[in-house]
Scaffold this motif. Structure first.
Motif, short mmCIF file in Angstrom:
data_model
loop_
_atom_site.label_atom_id
_atom_site.label_comp_id
_atom_site.label_asym_id
_atom_site.label_seq_id
_atom_site.Cartn_x
_atom_site.Cartn_y
_atom_site.Cartn_z
N VAL A 339 -2.73 12.50 -2.92
CA VAL A 339 -1.76 11.22 -3.19
C VAL A 339 -0.61 11.34 -2.30
O VAL A 339 -0.15 12.33 -2.04
N ALA A 340 -0.19 10.40 -1.69
CA ALA A 340 1.01 10.68 -0.79
C ALA A 340 1.94 9.45 -0.95
O ALA A 340 1.65 8.21 -0.98
N PHE A 341 3.21 10.00 -1.51
CA PHE A 341 4.18 8.81 -1.96
C PHE A 341 5.18 8.67 -0.69
O PHE A 341 5.20 9.57 0.17
N HIS A 342 5.89 7.75 -1.06
CA HIS A 342 6.90 7.50 -0.03
C HIS A 342 8.00 6.46 -0.19
O HIS A 342 7.59 5.45 -1.08
N VAL A 343 9.25 6.88 -0.38
CA VAL A 343 10.21 5.89 -0.80
C VAL A 343 10.29 4.75 0.07
O VAL A 343 10.96 3.53 -0.45
N GLY A 344 9.70 4.49 0.97
CA GLY A 344 9.58 3.45 1.93
C GLY A 344 8.29 2.63 1.27
O GLY A 344 8.37 1.43 1.96
N HIS A 345 7.71 2.89 0.36
CA HIS A 345 6.78 1.83 -0.04
C HIS A 345 7.48 1.05 -1.13
O HIS A 345 7.40 1.26 -2.28
N ASN A 377 -4.30 7.89 8.99
CA ASN A 377 -5.29 7.00 7.95
C ASN A 377 -5.07 7.47 6.57
O ASN A 377 -6.20 7.19 5.61
N PHE A 378 -4.16 8.19 6.01
CA PHE A 378 -4.15 8.68 4.86
C PHE A 378 -4.11 7.51 3.76
O PHE A 378 -4.29 7.71 2.62
N HIS A 379 -3.64 6.52 4.18
CA HIS A 379 -3.64 5.23 3.37
C HIS A 379 -4.85 4.77 2.88
O HIS A 379 -5.06 4.12 1.87
N GLU A 380 -6.01 5.36 3.62
CA GLU A 380 -7.46 4.84 3.20
C GLU A 380 -8.07 5.87 2.14
O GLU A 380 -8.97 5.66 1.82
N ILE A 381 -7.47 7.12 2.13
CA ILE A 381 -7.94 7.93 0.96
C ILE A 381 -7.82 7.24 -0.42
O ILE A 381 -6.88 6.33 -0.55
N PRO A 382 -8.89 7.04 -1.16
CA PRO A 382 -9.03 6.26 -2.33
C PRO A 382 -7.77 6.11 -3.19
O PRO A 382 -7.10 4.96 -3.60
N ILE A 383 -6.97 7.25 -3.32
CA ILE A 383 -5.78 7.39 -4.33
C ILE A 383 -4.81 6.55 -3.87
O ILE A 383 -4.07 6.24 -4.50
N ASN A 384 -4.82 6.44 -2.40
CA ASN A 384 -3.68 5.87 -1.77
C ASN A 384 -3.77 4.58 -1.61
O ASN A 384 -2.79 3.58 -1.13
N ARG A 385 -5.15 3.91 -1.69
CA ARG A 385 -5.34 2.54 -1.24
C ARG A 385 -4.73 1.68 -2.27
O ARG A 385 -4.84 1.73 -3.42
N PRO A 386 -3.95 0.58 -1.66
CA PRO A 386 -3.42 -0.36 -2.65
C PRO A 386 -4.55 -1.37 -3.18
O PRO A 386 -5.72 -1.56 -2.56
N ILE A 387 -4.21 -1.96 -4.10
CA ILE A 387 -5.25 -2.79 -4.76
C ILE A 387 -5.01 -4.26 -4.02
O ILE A 387 -6.09 -5.16 -3.90
N ALA A 388 -3.82 -4.55 -3.38
CA ALA A 388 -3.70 -5.62 -2.67
C ALA A 388 -4.55 -5.45 -1.19
O ALA A 388 -4.60 -4.42 -0.85
N PRO A 389 -5.26 -6.72 -0.80
CA PRO A 389 -5.83 -6.54 0.23
C PRO A 389 -4.92 -6.04 1.51
O PRO A 389 -3.73 -6.35 1.70
#
Ligand code: HDD
Length: 724
Positions: A339-345, A377-389
Motif C-alpha cells: 500500500v502506498a500512501f501520499h499526503v498529496g492524494h 505504476n504503483f497506483h495499479e497495484i490492487p490495494i492502491n487502485r482507486p474505485i473511481a475510474p
C-alpha cells in the motif's frame, strides 16, 4: 443507478477490484508462472540420480529466481506496520465547509484501508518500541483516493521538511554499528533533539505513555497538519483531522512494553488481527476542528506550525462519522506492504495549507514509492487502485498493467475527439484553492513559529500525576542511555524550559545538575536558527494552562469490551466459580483464557472437565489486562507452589492491573510479594490494594468488571517496591 445502489456498488467495487487479483490454490494443480503444470516440484532436473543439476531446468530456475527477488526495500520510515480493511460512514453532512462527496453524503459508505506503524524500527522490529505510531487511512472515495497519513500524536518533531532526513538519521540505529534497533534511547537521537528546541512539544508526547499503546485499537489518530476544506461556493476554512477510538485511549507500562518486546514482538499486530477475526471490529469516530479563514491569526500559535495543536477547549472536535475496521488483509505483502500512501492524494473539497512540513511531504511520498515499489505504476497495484475510474495520457513504465486502447496518448487531440476531457468545475475537476500570495522568496522561518515551549508546558501540565511520573521515568531511561555528557546537559537545560521540577528529577536520576545556562554554545554545532534565544521563548500570558483532552486519564473507562482476562487454574479448581466469573466476563465483552500448568483439560473439584486455553509455559501476565484466581483446594495448592503462577500475579500487580482472587484462593495470594503483606500492612491495603478484589465465588465478578474497566491502578506505583 439509484443512489443507494451506487453506495453498495462502490463498496463492492474495492472488494471486487482486489478479488480480481486474488488467487486461491484450493483444488488446483501447481504450475509455472506461465501456466505450465509441474509434475515434480520437489526435485531438480539432474544428469542421473546422483549427477549435477542441468541448466535447462526452467522450473528450478524460475522458482529460485523469483525467490531471489522476493524482497523489496522496506519503507525508509514506518517500515513496521499492520493494516486492515474497513468502511467509513459519515453521519454529519459537512457541505457547509467542503464539497468532498464522502464528507457530504450521509448515505455513502466509503471503503478504507488503514495501516498502523511504528516509525523508527525495521520491518521485523518489535511492536512495543517507545515510538510514534503511524495512522494512515486510505479512503477509496467515488471522486478518487484521499489519504490521511497521520500519526497517533497531534504534533511533530520539526517544523520544516528540510530537517526530516536529519531527524530520521538521528533516531535510526547509529550508522557505525547499527545499534539500537527501534529505540530512541541513544546519543544521536538526543543530540539532534537537544539542538532542536522546536521538538519540545513532541518530546513530551513521545515520552508519554501515548508512545506505548495497549493496542492499535486504543489509539487516537491525528492528521497533524492544518488542512483546508473548500466548499461548493469555493469558500475555504482551515481544518484539523482527528480519530477518536471508541475503546478509549490506553497504554501499557514501560516495563511491560519491554517485556512484551521479548515475549511477543507481534503483540499489536496479533491483537488487531485477532480482534477482527473475532468480529470485535475496532471503531473510531472521525472528528474535525474547523477554523474560519478569517480566524487564521487569532491564536497564540501559528496554524501552519506542525509542532502546535489547537486545544480542544479553543476549538471543539466535531465528530462527523465512524470508521469500522472489519476485514483482515488476505495477503500481507500484496496489501499491507505494497500500500502506498501520499499526503498529496486529496480529492476536490480538501486542499493543503502552507505548513512547510506538509509542503515537503507533498514531494516525498511519491518519490519514495518510486524506489520502494520499483517504478511509476504503483497506483495499479490492487490495494492502491482507486474505485473511481482512471483515464489519462500517462503510459508505459516498469510493470505497466493497464492495456490502453487507441492511438492517442496526447492531449489536446482531435484524433480521439479530445478524450479524455478535462473536467471543469461542474464536472468535479480538482481546482486548487486560489490562495493569494505576495511574498519574497526566502529561506526563512516565520517568527510566529518561534514559541517552542508553551504547548510543551501545556501538555506536561495537563497530565495526571501517574502520567507525569511515567513521562519523567521515560526521560530518565532515555537520557540514562545517552553516553555523551554534553548531550545530557543540553537536554537538562531544554527540559528546564518546560518544567523545573521535571528537569530536576531527571537530573537527579542521571546524576547531574540542571545547568543555569548552556555550557556548549549551540551556534558552534548547529545553524543559527537553533541559537540560545530560541530556548528562552516565554509562555505567553493568558495562555491555556491545562487541556483535559491531552490526558489519557480523562478518557472513558466504562467498558471491558475486547479486554483479555486470564484465569489461573489447576486440577481441582472450583469449576462453579470459574465458570460463573468467566461467563460474566464474556457477557461483558471480554475474552477469557483459562491458564493452567499444562495444556488440554483440567479436572474440576466436582469432576467436570475444564478446557485449558494456554499453559503457563507459553503465556505471561503481560498478554492480559487482568487476572482471576478461583478457589478449589488442589488447584490452589498447585498454584501456590508454582513459580510461574506466582510470578504471573506479581507481574500483573506490578503493572497495576486488576486482580481478583477467590477467598478460597488466599493461599495463592499470600505466596505473592504483595499478598504476603496483606494482614499487617494497612498503608498498602488502601492505595496499593485498590484493584485487588477478594471475594467468594461469583460475587467477585461485578467488582472485577468495574476494576478492569478502570484499565490500570497506577497509584500502586507510588510504593515502587514491587519486584516482578
Ligand atoms: Fe511521513 C511514511 C506520517 C512527516 C516522508 N509517514 C509515513 C507513514 C506515516 C507517516 C503514517 C507510513 C505510511 C504507511 O503506512 O505506509 N510523516 C507522517 C507524519 C508526518 C510525517 C504524521 C508529520 C506530520 N514524512 C514526514 C516528512 C517526510 C516524510 C516531513 C519527508 C519530507 N513518510 C515519508 C516517506 C514515507 C513516510 C519517506 C516512508 C514510506 C512511505 O512514505 O510510503 O515518504
Amino acid at each position: 443507478m439509484p443512489d443507494n445502489n451506487i453506495n453498495a456498488a462502490n463498496e463492492n467495487e474495492k472488494t471486487r477490484s482486489l478479488q480480481e487479483h486474488t488467487t486461491d490454490a484450493d483444488g488446483q494443480f501447481i504450475t509455472t508462472n506461465h501456466g505450465v503444470r509441474i509434475n515434480d516440484d520437489q526435485n531438480s532436473l539432474k544428469a542421473g540420480e546422483r549427477g549435477p543439476s542441468l541448466l535447462e531446468d526452467f522450473i528450478l530456475r524460475e522458482k529460485i529466481t523469483h525467490f531471489d527477488h522476493e524482497r523489496i526495500p522496506e519503507r525508509v520510515v514506518h517500515a513496521r506496520g499492520s493494516a486492515a480493511h474497513g468502511v467509513f460512514k459519515l453521519h454529519t453532512d459537512m457541505s457547509k465547509y467542503t464539497k468532498a462527496g464522502f464528507l457530504t453524503d450521509t448515505n455513502r459508505e466509503t471503503p478504507v484501508f488503514v495501516r498502523f506503524s511504528t516509525v523508527a524500527g525495521s520491518r521485523g522490529s518489535t511492536d512495543l518500541a517507545r515510538d510514534v505510531r503511524g495512522f494512515a487511512v486510505k479512503f477509496y472515495t467515488e471522486e478518487g483516493n484521499f489519504d490521511l497519513v497521520g500519526n497517533n500524536m497531534p504534533v511533530f518533531f520539526i517544523q520544516d521538511a528540510m530537517k526530516f532526513p536529519d531527524l530520521v538519521h538521528a533516531v535510526k540505529p547509529e550508522p557505525h554499528n547499527e545499534i539500537p534497533q527501534a529505540a530512541s534511547a541513544h546519543d544521536t537521537f538526543w543530540d539532534f533533539i537537544s539542538n532542536a528546541p522546536e521538538s519540545a512539544h513532541m518530546i513530551m508526547w513521545v515520552m508519554s505513555d501515548r508512545a506505548i499503546p495497549r493496542s492499535l485499537r486504543m489509539m487516537e489518530g491525528f492528521g497533524v497538519h492544518t488542512f483546508r476544506f473548500v466548499n461548493e461556493q469555493n469558500k475555504s476554512c482551515f481544518v484539523k483531522f482527528h480519530w477518536k477510538p471508541l475503546l478509549g485511549v490506553h497504554a501499557v507500562a514501560w516495563d511491560e512494553a519491554q517485556n512484551l518486546s521479548g515475549k511477543d514482538s507481534d503483540f499489536h499486530r496479533r491483537d488487531l488481527w485477532e480482534a477482527i477475526e473475532n468480529g470485535d471490529f475496532p471503531q473510531w469516530e472521525f472528528g474535525v476542528q474547523i477554523v474560519p479563514e478569517e480566524d487564521e491569526h487569532k491564536y497564540e500559535f501559528d496554524l501552519l506550525d506542525p509542532t502546535k495543536l489547537i486545544p480542544e477547549e479553543l476549538v471543539p472536535v466535531q465528530r462527523i462519522g465512524t470508521m469500522t475496521l472489519n476485514r483482515n488483509p488476505d495477503n500481507f505483502f500484496a496489501e499491507t506492504e505494497q500500500v502506498a500512501f501520499h499526503v498529496g492524494h486529496v480529492v476536490p473539497g480538501i486542499d493543503f495549507s502552507n505548513d512547510p512540513l506538509m509542503q515537503g511531504r507533498l514531494f516525498s511520498y511519491t518519490d519514495t514509492q518510486l524506489i520502494r515499489l520499483g517504478g511509476p505504476n504503483f497506483h495499479e497495484i490492487p490495494i492502491n487502485r482507486p474505485i473511481a475510474p482512471v483515464h489519462n495520457n500517462q503510459r508505459d513504465g516498469f510493470m505497466r498493467q493497464t492495456i490502453n486502447r487507441g492511438k492517442t496518448a496526447h492531449s489536446p487531440n482531435g484524433m480521439s475527439g479530445g478524450c479524455p476531457f478535462q473536467a471543469g468545475k461542474m464536472q468535479g475537476g480538482f481546482t486548487s484553492f486560489p490562495e493569494r500570495i505576495s511574498a519574497s522568496k526566502v529561506r526563512e522561518r516565520s517568527e510566529s513559529f518561534f514559541d517552542h515551549f508553551s504547548q510543551a508546558k501545556l501538555f506536561y501540565n495537563s497530565q495526571s500525576d501517574a502520567e507525569r511520573n511515567h513521562l519523567t521515568d521515560a526521560l530518565c531511561f532515555e537520557l540514562g542511555k545517552v553516553e555523551t555528557l554534553s548531550i545530557r546537559e543540553r537536554m537538562l537545560y531544554f527540559l528546564a524550559q518546560i518544567d523545573g521540577g521535571l528537569a530536576a528529577a531527571v537530573a537527579f536520576s542521571i546524576g547531574m545538575h540542571v545547568p543555569k545556562g548552556l555550557q556548549t554554545p549551540l551556534n558552534q554545532v548547529v545553524p543559527a536558527d537553533a541559537d540560545q534565544n530560541r530556548y528562552n521563548s516565554v509562555v505567553k500570558e493568558g495562555s491555556l494552562q491545562k487541556s483535559a483532552a491531552l490526558s489519557m486519564a480523562n478518557g472513558p473507562k466504562d467498558s471491558i469490551a475486547t479486554r483479555k482476562i486470564a484465569i489461573l487454574a489447576a486440577d481441582g479448581v472450583d469449576e462453579t466459580s470459574l465458570n460463573a466469573v468467566k461467563n460474566a466476563l464474556v457477557a461483558a465483552g471480554a475474552g477469557v483464557d483459562v491458564i493452567a500448568p499444562r495444556m488440554g483439560f483440567i479436572n474440576g473439584e466436582k469432576n467436570t472437565t475444564v478446557p485449558v486455553s494456554k499453559s503457563l509455559m507459553t503465556v505471561a501476565s503481560v498478554f492480559y489486562d487482568a487476572v482471576y484466581v478461583p478457589g478449589g483446594m488442589n488447584s490452589v495448592a498447585t498454584l501456590e507452589a508454582d513459580a510461574d503462577a506466582v510470578h504471573f500475579l506479581n507481574e500483573a500487580f506490578k503493572h497495576c492491573k486488576a486482580i481478583a482472587v477467590d477467598t478460597a484462593a488466599m493461599q495463592v495470594l499470600k505466596a505473592t510479594y504483595f499478598g504476603r503483606k496483606l494482614p499487617e500492612d494497612n498503608e498498602l491495603n488502601t492505595v496499593l490494594m485498590e484493584g485487588v478484589i477478594i471475594d467468594a465465588g461469583a460475587a467477585v465478578a461485578d467488582k472485577f468488571i468495574k476494576a478492569i474497566a478502570q484499565h490500570r491502578f497506577w497509584d500502586r506505583e507510588k510504593a515502587r517496591k514491587v519486584p516482578a
